[in-house]
Motif scaffolding. Sequence first.
Motif, PDB file in Angstrom:
ATOM      1  N   LEU A  83      10.876  45.868  76.686  1.00  0.00           N
ATOM      2  CA  LEU A  83       9.508  46.216  76.338  1.00  0.00           C
ATOM      3  C   LEU A  83       8.574  45.365  77.202  1.00  0.00           C
ATOM      4  O   LEU A  83       9.001  44.393  77.821  1.00  0.00           O
ATOM      5  CB  LEU A  83       9.203  45.950  74.862  1.00  0.00           C
ATOM      6  N   GLU A 101      17.411  46.501  75.135  1.00  0.00           N
ATOM      7  CA  GLU A 101      16.286  47.311  75.609  1.00  0.00           C
ATOM      8  C   GLU A 101      15.158  46.392  76.080  1.00  0.00           C
ATOM      9  O   GLU A 101      15.103  45.212  75.736  1.00  0.00           O
ATOM     10  CB  GLU A 101      15.796  48.230  74.485  1.00  0.00           C
ATOM     11  N   CYS A 150       9.453  51.685  75.561  1.00  0.00           N
ATOM     12  CA  CYS A 150      10.665  50.927  75.252  1.00  0.00           C
ATOM     13  C   CYS A 150      11.811  51.587  76.020  1.00  0.00           C
ATOM     14  O   CYS A 150      12.127  52.757  75.776  1.00  0.00           O
ATOM     15  CB  CYS A 150      10.940  50.947  73.748  1.00  0.00           C
ATOM     16  N   ALA A 151      12.409  50.860  76.962  1.00  0.00           N
ATOM     17  CA  ALA A 151      13.438  51.446  77.821  1.00  0.00           C
ATOM     18  C   ALA A 151      14.776  50.770  77.605  1.00  0.00           C
ATOM     19  O   ALA A 151      14.871  49.541  77.567  1.00  0.00           O
ATOM     20  CB  ALA A 151      13.031  51.320  79.296  1.00  0.00           C
ATOM     21  N   ILE A 180       9.271  51.398  81.730  1.00  0.00           N
ATOM     22  CA  ILE A 180       9.179  51.193  80.281  1.00  0.00           C
ATOM     23  C   ILE A 180       8.106  52.111  79.690  1.00  0.00           C
ATOM     24  O   ILE A 180       8.314  52.740  78.647  1.00  0.00           O
ATOM     25  CB  ILE A 180       8.866  49.720  79.964  1.00  0.00           C
TER      26      ILE A 180
END
Length: 360
Positions: free
Chosen positions: A274, A272, A217-218, A211
């Motif tokens: 975080l 996503e 953020c991934a 991340i």
Amino acid sequence: MPRSHKSKLQASEKRRQARGEAQGEVAQAIAAVEEESTISSSPQCEDAAQSLPPSGSSSTSQRRRRAQATTVTSTAVSSTRSDEDSNSQDEDRVSPCEASYYTENPGEDSLTRKPGLLEQFLLYKYKMKQPILKEDMLKIIGPNYEDRFPEILKKASERIEIVFAVDLKEIDSTRQSYDLVSKLKLPNNGRVRAGRGLPKTGLLMNILGMIFMKGNCAAEEDIWKFLGMMRVYAGRKHFIYGEPRKLITKDLVRLQYLEYRQVANSDPPRFEFLWGPKALAETSKMKVLEFLAKVNDTIPSAFPSYYEEALQEEEERVQTKAMVRASNIAKVIIPSRAMSQNIFPPLVKSEFCYSPDKKI
């Protein structure tokens, strides 16, 4: 050799080979993310076997060290293998003799084998929730190597750390008792679920690192692509992590170590990850980077852009703590002055002053 014993040995060897690249795969996955983030903004998993720049040693020696640690740790995991889904009711039954099983590599001398034996013993004790005593560790390595005990213990604990993200700590100096302690305060000392088992902290630390490397953020697809390089797949039961999707999107989210949210205006819905509030509170970008650097047998500054970001965060944390401390001091000083005027009631002259014409 009886056929049943031979088949058990063959099965054990297959498990060892299947898991033999666990730590190496983590290092390769991290290297691939570093390469991808540096060269291109599009998520492509190419050349996953690339490694970070060597730090003071050749890439060949790094690979040799990783392979050695991987072989030993994966064998240890095989012998302490657990299944987490039903409070370990369906775990493989492990005996102390299994915990000391070690696959000897050709050409290894006795000193080289000792960290592997001790590593398996430490993992067995962790899994069984039993105290780790120095006297027992000395028995594992044998009387001929007692003078090398600190060196052997250091190697064994480092190998466990880079796979499971747990630290060996002395918990009772009188008894010389130790324990493997999770780097994060996950329930049940890193196991997440109740009962016995191996720690999940290593997986979480790798996800937090991913991340971080993806700009804090991934995308979910990037996370699974990354974990796939570590042979961790959604919907496929893992011998340490159980069902990874549940662990990552449910358990770690519920525990507030990860935040899992839908990407705004995504249709079809995309998600996503975080860092969650507890991850932000219990660790830092620098600590995660240090962990990833150890996995890659290098130093944090080998990730230049991430290292600078982590340094900046460390400075901001120091400044924030200083401001909070100053604010707390002010809160203590100001009320104390006000309280000094109100602790005692005002003196009343009629009660405490004598009449001028009255003799004492």
